[in-house]
Scaffold this motif. Structure first.
Motif, short mmCIF file in Angstrom:
data_model
loop_
_atom_site.label_atom_id
_atom_site.label_comp_id
_atom_site.label_asym_id
_atom_site.label_seq_id
_atom_site.Cartn_x
_atom_site.Cartn_y
_atom_site.Cartn_z
N VAL A 6 36.30 -14.99 -54.79
CA VAL A 6 36.98 -15.12 -53.50
C VAL A 6 38.47 -14.98 -53.71
O VAL A 6 39.07 -15.69 -54.50
CB VAL A 6 36.66 -16.49 -52.87
CG1 VAL A 6 37.37 -16.62 -51.53
CG2 VAL A 6 35.16 -16.64 -52.68
N VAL A 8 40.76 -15.35 -51.33
CA VAL A 8 41.51 -16.20 -50.42
C VAL A 8 42.07 -17.39 -51.18
O VAL A 8 41.37 -18.06 -51.91
CB VAL A 8 40.61 -16.69 -49.26
CG1 VAL A 8 41.39 -17.63 -48.35
CG2 VAL A 8 40.10 -15.50 -48.47
N LYS A 10 43.98 -20.14 -49.65
CA LYS A 10 44.54 -21.06 -48.66
C LYS A 10 44.76 -22.42 -49.29
O LYS A 10 44.08 -22.80 -50.24
CB LYS A 10 43.58 -21.21 -47.48
CG LYS A 10 43.41 -19.98 -46.61
CD LYS A 10 42.45 -20.31 -45.48
CE LYS A 10 42.19 -19.10 -44.59
NZ LYS A 10 41.18 -19.41 -43.55
N TYR A 15 43.06 -25.29 -44.45
CA TYR A 15 41.65 -25.49 -44.11
C TYR A 15 41.49 -26.59 -43.07
O TYR A 15 40.66 -26.47 -42.15
CB TYR A 15 40.84 -25.83 -45.37
CG TYR A 15 40.59 -24.64 -46.26
CD1 TYR A 15 39.83 -23.57 -45.81
CD2 TYR A 15 41.10 -24.59 -47.55
CE1 TYR A 15 39.61 -22.46 -46.62
CE2 TYR A 15 40.88 -23.49 -48.38
CZ TYR A 15 40.13 -22.43 -47.90
OH TYR A 15 39.91 -21.34 -48.70
N GLN A 18 42.43 -25.21 -39.83
CA GLN A 18 41.37 -24.31 -39.35
C GLN A 18 40.28 -25.11 -38.66
O GLN A 18 39.63 -24.62 -37.73
CB GLN A 18 40.78 -23.52 -40.53
CG GLN A 18 39.80 -22.45 -40.10
CD GLN A 18 39.30 -21.61 -41.28
OE1 GLN A 18 39.81 -21.72 -42.41
NE2 GLN A 18 38.30 -20.78 -41.04
N GLU A 112 28.96 -23.44 -40.99
CA GLU A 112 28.71 -22.43 -42.00
C GLU A 112 27.99 -21.22 -41.40
O GLU A 112 28.31 -20.07 -41.72
CB GLU A 112 27.88 -23.01 -43.15
CG GLU A 112 27.63 -22.03 -44.27
CD GLU A 112 26.93 -22.65 -45.47
OE1 GLU A 112 26.37 -21.88 -46.29
OE2 GLU A 112 26.94 -23.89 -45.59
N THR A 116 29.49 -17.47 -41.46
CA THR A 116 28.81 -16.48 -42.30
C THR A 116 27.79 -15.64 -41.55
O THR A 116 27.41 -14.57 -42.02
CB THR A 116 28.08 -17.17 -43.47
OG1 THR A 116 27.03 -18.01 -42.95
CG2 THR A 116 29.04 -18.03 -44.28
N ALA A 239 34.73 -24.70 -43.99
CA ALA A 239 35.44 -23.42 -44.15
C ALA A 239 35.89 -23.26 -45.60
O ALA A 239 35.80 -22.16 -46.17
CB ALA A 239 36.65 -23.37 -43.22
N GLU A 243 34.62 -20.21 -48.27
CA GLU A 243 35.55 -19.28 -48.90
C GLU A 243 35.74 -19.51 -50.40
O GLU A 243 36.02 -18.57 -51.13
CB GLU A 243 36.92 -19.37 -48.20
CG GLU A 243 36.90 -18.84 -46.78
CD GLU A 243 38.28 -18.77 -46.16
OE1 GLU A 243 39.25 -19.28 -46.77
OE2 GLU A 243 38.41 -18.22 -45.06
N ARG A 244 35.55 -20.76 -50.86
CA ARG A 244 35.88 -21.04 -52.25
C ARG A 244 34.66 -21.36 -53.13
O ARG A 244 34.73 -21.15 -54.34
CB ARG A 244 36.86 -22.22 -52.33
CG ARG A 244 38.28 -21.82 -51.97
CD ARG A 244 39.21 -23.00 -52.17
NE ARG A 244 40.60 -22.56 -52.05
CZ ARG A 244 41.36 -22.22 -53.08
NH1 ARG A 244 40.88 -22.28 -54.30
NH2 ARG A 244 42.61 -21.83 -52.89
#
Length: 257
Positions: A6, A8, A10, A15, A18, A112, A116, A239, A243-244
């Motif tokens: 990943v 990203v 952030k 997060y 978000q 999720e 996704t 989130a 992403e992580r």
């Protein structure tokens, strides 16, 4: 060494923010509103009881004070109200983590799926009931992890010099770490990731974990506003999971910050 695929990067603050946007999504509002309503009802009952007892206490105190000290009541009332709000908010937030745990896991699952487009093939009432023992066991594991460490850190406050200097900083850092564990655990647990593996994943991304937990902690310190922190933090933590960790948690190493 395996690297996180990943790209990203952030921060934890990003997060959490978000999470504010995610709770507004039409498909997620129902899963946010239900636990919030339960939260508000139980909090209102608890606060009504607390202030009723506080009123009785001040009635008794007024009867004991001589007339020339009656002015103290105007000073003590605001202090007492502020103390009750802060203490009750912290206690209630802890209790609500247990009561709302099944709803929180379901909210994490729906967030999720929203992010996704893929379902976990669960979420029905039957599945939720079947998962209750596992969910409650997970909350108990988190409590066993938290209590001895919390007691140890609180004892530092009684030590000369350390209690007034280092202890508050250590307590804040510990609380931030626990907030990251508490809310990130929901999406991890939805995928049956063991508690220790979840801790290792968060440890390998300490910068993100601590900044997320610190943000949650700061918002949790504000009475009334902290009632909304739970769903926001769950959305933000999910989130972060997507992403992580989602694609890499199963690997032996998760890329560090």
């Amino acid at each position: 060494m395996l690297k996180n695929t990943v790209s990203v990067k952030k921060s934890g603050v990003n997060y959490f923010m978000q999470g504010f946007e995610l709770i507004k999504q039409p498909g997620l509002r129902t899963f946010v509103v239900i636990p919030l309503l339960v939260n508000f009802i139980l909090f209102s009952v608890a606060m009504y009881f607390a202030f009723s007892q506080l009123g009785l206490l001040f009635d008794w105190m007024s009867a004991q004070l001589p007339d020339y000290l009656s002015w103290l009541e105007f000073i003590l009332w605001p202090l007492a109200v502020s103390t009750v709000l802060v203490v009750m908010s912290f206690i209630f937030s802890s209790v609500m983590n247990w009561i709302a745990a099944p709803f929180n896991g379901l909210l994490a699952e729906k967030v999720e799926m929203h992010l996704t487009g893929k379902s976990l093939n669960s979420g029905s009432t039957v599945d939720l009931i079947k998962d209750l023992p596992r969910i409650m066991k997970r909350e108990w594991i988190k409590l066993k992890y938290y209590l001895p460490r919390a007691i140890g850190f609180l004892l530092l406050f009684w030590l000369p010099a350390i209690g007034q200097t280092i202890a508050p900083v250590l307590w804040f850092l510990f609380t931030a770490w626990m907030m990251a564990i508490q809310y990130c655990d929901y999406p991890f647990d939805n995928h049956k990731v063991p508690f220790n593996d979840m801790k290792s994943a968060l440890s390998n991304t300490k910068g993100t974990s601590y900044s997320f937990g610190a943000t949650v902690t700061l918002f949790s310190m504000v009475p009334i506003l902290n009632l909304f922190v739970m769903p926001i933090a769950i959305c933000g933590a999910t989130a972060m999971w997507v992403e992580r960790y989602r694609e890499v948690y199963k690997h032996p190493v998760i890329a560090n910050d």
